[in-house]
Design a protein around this motif. Structure first.
Motif, PDB file in Angstrom:
ATOM      1  N   UNK A 163      64.217  31.055  48.605  1.00 23.79           N
ATOM      2  CA  UNK A 163      63.473  32.300  48.442  1.00 23.79           C
ATOM      3  C   UNK A 163      61.974  32.038  48.667  1.00 23.79           C
ATOM      4  N   UNK A 164      61.303  32.934  49.410  1.00 22.89           N
ATOM      5  CA  UNK A 164      59.870  32.752  49.635  1.00 22.89           C
ATOM      6  C   UNK A 164      59.100  32.995  48.337  1.00 22.89           C
ATOM      7  N   UNK A 165      58.021  32.244  48.171  1.00 22.45           N
ATOM      8  CA  UNK A 165      57.188  32.425  46.976  1.00 22.45           C
ATOM      9  C   UNK A 165      56.460  33.765  47.049  1.00 22.45           C
ATOM     10  N   UNK A 166      56.214  34.362  45.873  1.00 23.68           N
ATOM     11  CA  UNK A 166      55.368  35.562  45.845  1.00 23.68           C
ATOM     12  C   UNK A 166      53.967  35.142  46.281  1.00 23.68           C
ATOM     13  N   UNK A 167      53.286  36.036  47.001  1.00 30.27           N
ATOM     14  CA  UNK A 167      51.920  35.712  47.419  1.00 30.27           C
ATOM     15  C   UNK A 167      50.966  36.662  46.714  1.00 30.27           C
ATOM     16  N   UNK A 168      50.020  36.081  45.984  1.00 31.68           N
ATOM     17  CA  UNK A 168      49.016  36.899  45.292  1.00 31.68           C
ATOM     18  C   UNK A 168      47.685  36.782  46.026  1.00 31.68           C
ATOM     19  N   UNK A 169      47.104  37.918  46.364  1.00 28.15           N
ATOM     20  CA  UNK A 169      45.786  37.921  47.029  1.00 28.15           C
ATOM     21  C   UNK A 169      44.711  38.047  45.948  1.00 28.15           C
ATOM     22  N   UNK A 170      43.711  37.210  46.019  1.00 26.93           N
ATOM     23  CA  UNK A 170      42.673  37.193  44.985  1.00 26.93           C
ATOM     24  C   UNK A 170      41.289  37.075  45.601  1.00 26.93           C
ATOM     25  N   UNK A 171      40.278  37.415  44.796  1.00 27.03           N
ATOM     26  CA  UNK A 171      38.914  37.053  45.192  1.00 27.03           C
ATOM     27  C   UNK A 171      38.676  35.568  44.919  1.00 27.03           C
ATOM     28  N   UNK A 172      39.127  35.133  43.744  1.00 28.59           N
ATOM     29  CA  UNK A 172      38.852  33.745  43.368  1.00 28.59           C
ATOM     30  C   UNK A 172      39.995  33.163  42.553  1.00 28.59           C
ATOM     31  N   UNK A 173      40.354  31.936  42.906  1.00 30.57           N
ATOM     32  CA  UNK A 173      41.339  31.202  42.108  1.00 30.57           C
ATOM     33  C   UNK A 173      40.615  30.030  41.443  1.00 30.57           C
ATOM     34  N   UNK A 174      40.810  29.924  40.140  1.00 30.41           N
ATOM     35  CA  UNK A 174      40.236  28.812  39.379  1.00 30.41           C
ATOM     36  C   UNK A 174      41.393  27.886  39.020  1.00 30.41           C
ATOM     37  N   UNK A 175      41.258  26.610  39.326  1.00 27.05           N
ATOM     38  CA  UNK A 175      42.328  25.678  38.979  1.00 27.05           C
ATOM     39  C   UNK A 175      41.834  24.778  37.849  1.00 27.05           C
ATOM     40  N   UNK A 176      42.559  24.820  36.732  1.00 27.93           N
ATOM     41  CA  UNK A 176      42.161  24.075  35.542  1.00 27.93           C
ATOM     42  C   UNK A 176      41.700  25.038  34.468  1.00 27.93           C
ATOM     43  N   UNK A 177      42.175  24.834  33.244  1.00 21.16           N
ATOM     44  CA  UNK A 177      41.786  25.715  32.135  1.00 21.16           C
ATOM     45  C   UNK A 177      41.245  24.906  30.966  1.00 21.16           C
TER      46      UNK A 177
END
Ligand code: FAD
Ligand code: NA7
Length: 541
Positions: free
Chosen positions: A1-15
């Motif tokens: 199954x293809x992954x869902x694709x989310x369109x964003x202005x900014x992705x932050x990796x790490x919390x």
């Protein structure tokens, strides 16, 4: 199954400290469609992963927190000089809730790859979950002490007890009454040894290099001290931002050679009694990290203390360092005293190496089997670039970050690296070497402003110019070479602790004040060190 694709202005990796504040800036202040992901099962970064007994900050609590919101600062209930891991984790969870960020943080979601699409000006980030992000900006807060370093000893897989790394400590592990072995005696090993010795059956410390450590002097702050911290908010943070190490004290400029022997010893004794590793190294004299003579006097003082504290002369000999005092300075809650306990033994693995791990424990070269229920690797981290080169990050022309950093990790200001447009790093290579929250805040605010600038100017992306990155790298090397730190043989500060890793300067040792000045000037001048998409499309005449 293809992954869902989310369109964003900014992705932050790490919390962690970095990612949380970044998400707040982008979502709550700039109103961008921004999301954070973290492979961890909770927020908090370092303080989520490092749940080992004894985990404690070695920056003082009044500066080991955010300063961007005075009300948050006033509400923070910490009452001790240094702050324990559970309290920091609770604080960071509180910050996430206070600024309503939790719904925008996707946990247990690791970034597996990130690829820049030059024509669309978008990053595609694939994860280990059924979701892919397409985002205009990618901000990475992957942590500089986050990718664990697990040594490989023959037979490790045959060990029948619990094998753990302090940086991935299982919450349900109880060492009470057990026979434990601890490999490593850096900041973490020092803490875990001191905290567990009183509760375990037996503790064996497998030590490769003896370390200099001074008392932390952790204590409950008086009511007056707690009140003063809140009252002096502006002045304290002004001092922090205008200092080198951002540790909350005025760094000494006193040259050791200008005082008498008696005065030198008095200053050291006072610092020893006050506590704190950074205070001992940087508040006493201004040249311990730069002059071999001054360094030797500080080292001698600590060696004498070890001789006074440790009762067995052979144990004292093994615990006594002979090299320079030029690593990240350690402090402790009774580390050397711990080796006077009858249930603690010390193996110097340089003299008596670990030959293999077997089902029942560790075998050393002298043929001894050290029987263990729990083997703790306090063996540190593949620091700074570790999490970056473990991920497939591709910038312009399909170049990977690993290729770009094949001679060692580089950046401009620790936040941007050439060929990776609109990607900004929090605590990337060659960022400031300080108490970290003030540097994190500085970088997050700088990145936030840079993103706002790109959006306001209608630029699709910005990409730091290679010559600017090169110049910053040279600056970092020059400054580091004026100190004794590069002479330390296996320090993570230079990537020298990982077998096979190329030794490199990985920090800007010029101090936070200067760093803020340079970063501020860059922004004020309109980010001239960065090329834009339009520049990239303009043929060079
Ligand atoms: P981190 O807190 O390390 O967070 C990074 C996050 O990124 C992690 O949660 C990780 O899971 C996530 N991540 C990484 N790669 C991926 C990926 N591919 N996909 C998804 N998620 C990913 N600093 C000080 O200034 N003072 C101290 O006293 C101090 N004490 C410390 C004690 C210990 C035991 C350790 C390990 C570090 C200490 N530090 C200290 C350094 C500390 O790391 C920083 O102060 C700060 O917490 C860093 O925050 P961060 O958000 O940049 O990174
Ligand atoms: P450090 O400071 O890198 O210390 C790691 C320790 O593990 C250190 O004593 C190492 O000995 C030892 N080590 C590493 N690999 C081995 C092997 N293969 N055999 C024996 N001993 C080994 O990591 P920490 O987690 O303590 O601290 C890192 C930072 O995190 C710290 O500065 C704080 O900011 C928090 P060595 O000295 O290299 O001989």
């Amino acid at each position: 199954m293809d992954a869902q694709v989310h369109e964003l202005d900014a992705l932050v990796v790490g919390a962690g400290f970095g990612g949380i504040y970044m998400l707040h800036k982008l979502r709550n202040e700039q109103g961008l469609d921004a999301v954070a992901i973290d492979k961890a099962g909770g927020v908090g970064g370092t303080w989520y992963w490092n749940k080992y007994p004894g985990a404690l900050s070695d920056s003082e609590s009044f500066v080991y927190q955010y300063s961007f919101d005075r009300d948050l600062y006033t509400d923070t209930p910490w009452k001790t000089k240094f702050v324990r891991q559970p309290e920091i984790l609770e604080y960071l969870n509180g910050v996430v809730d206070r600024y309503e960020l939790r719904d925008h943080i996707q946990l247990e979601t690791g970034m597996v790859s990130a690829e820049f699409d030059e024509s669309a000006g978008m990053w595609t980030v694939r994860t280990d979950r059924d979701v892919t992000y397409r985002s205009r900006f990618l901000v990475t807060g992957l942590g500089l002490l986050s990718a664990t370093n697990l040594p490989k000893f023959p037979g490790m897989e045959s060990f029948e007890g619990s094998l753990v790394h302090t940086g991935a400590w299982p919450e349900d592990l109880d060492v009470t009454g057990k026979r434990i072995g601890v490999i490593g005696n850096g900041s973490t090993g020092n803490q875990v040894i001191t905290a567990t010795a009183p509760i375990v059956g037996h503790l064996t410390s497998f030590q490769r290099t003896a370390q200099y450590s001074v008392p932390a002097g952790n204590r409950v702050l008086t009511e007056q001290e707690q009140q003063a911290i809140k009252d002096n908010f502006e002045a304290n943070w002004d001092q922090v931002r205008n200092s080198g190490l951002a540790m909350g004290f005025v760094e000494s400029t006193l040259e050791m050679g200008t005082v008498s022997d008696a005065e030198r010893e008095r200053i050291f004794e006072e610092a020893w009694n006050e506590g704190g590793g950074f205070c001992f190294m940087f508040k006493t004299f201004g040249d311990i990290a730069t002059s071999e003579e001054a360094n030797e006097e500080a080292a001698k003082f600590i060696r004498n203390k070890i001789a006074q504290i440790v009762t067995d002369p052979e144990t004292a000999r093994k615990l006594t360092p002979t090299d320079l005092y030029a690593r990240r300075p350690l402090c402790d809650s009774g580390y050397y005293e711990t080796f006077n306990r009858p249930n603690v033994s010390l193996v110097n693995v340089k003299e008596n190496p670990i030959t293999k791990v077997v089902d029942k424990g560790i075998v050393t070269a002298d043929g001894t089997l050290h029987e263990l229920d729990v083997l703790i690797c306090a063996t540190g981290f593949d620091a700074v670039d570790g999490n970056y080169v473990r991920t497939d990050i591709r910038g312009r022309n399909g170049q990977t970050l690993k290729e770009h950093w094949s001679d060692g990790p580089t950046s401009y200001l620790g936040v941007a690296t050439s060929g990776f447009p609109n990607m900004f790093m929090i605590l990337g290579p060659n960022g400031p070497f300080t108490n970290l929250p003030p540097s994190i805040e500085t970088q997050v605010e700088w990145i936030s402003d840079a993103i706002a600038h790109v959006l306001a100017d209608g630029k699709e992306w910005i990409d730091v110019k290679p010559d600017v990155e090169h110049e910053w790298t040279e600056t970092c090397i020059d400054i580091a070479n004026q100190t004794l730190f590069p002479k330390s043989p296996s320090s993570w500060i230079f990537g020298a602790n990982i077998p096979g890793k190329k030794r490199a300067v990985m920090f800007y040792l010029g101090g936070l004040k200067e760093y803020r000045t340079i970063g501020g000037a860059e922004a004020a001048a309109g980010y001239q060190s960065f090329a834009t998409k339009a520049d990239a499309l303009t043929p060079v005449s």
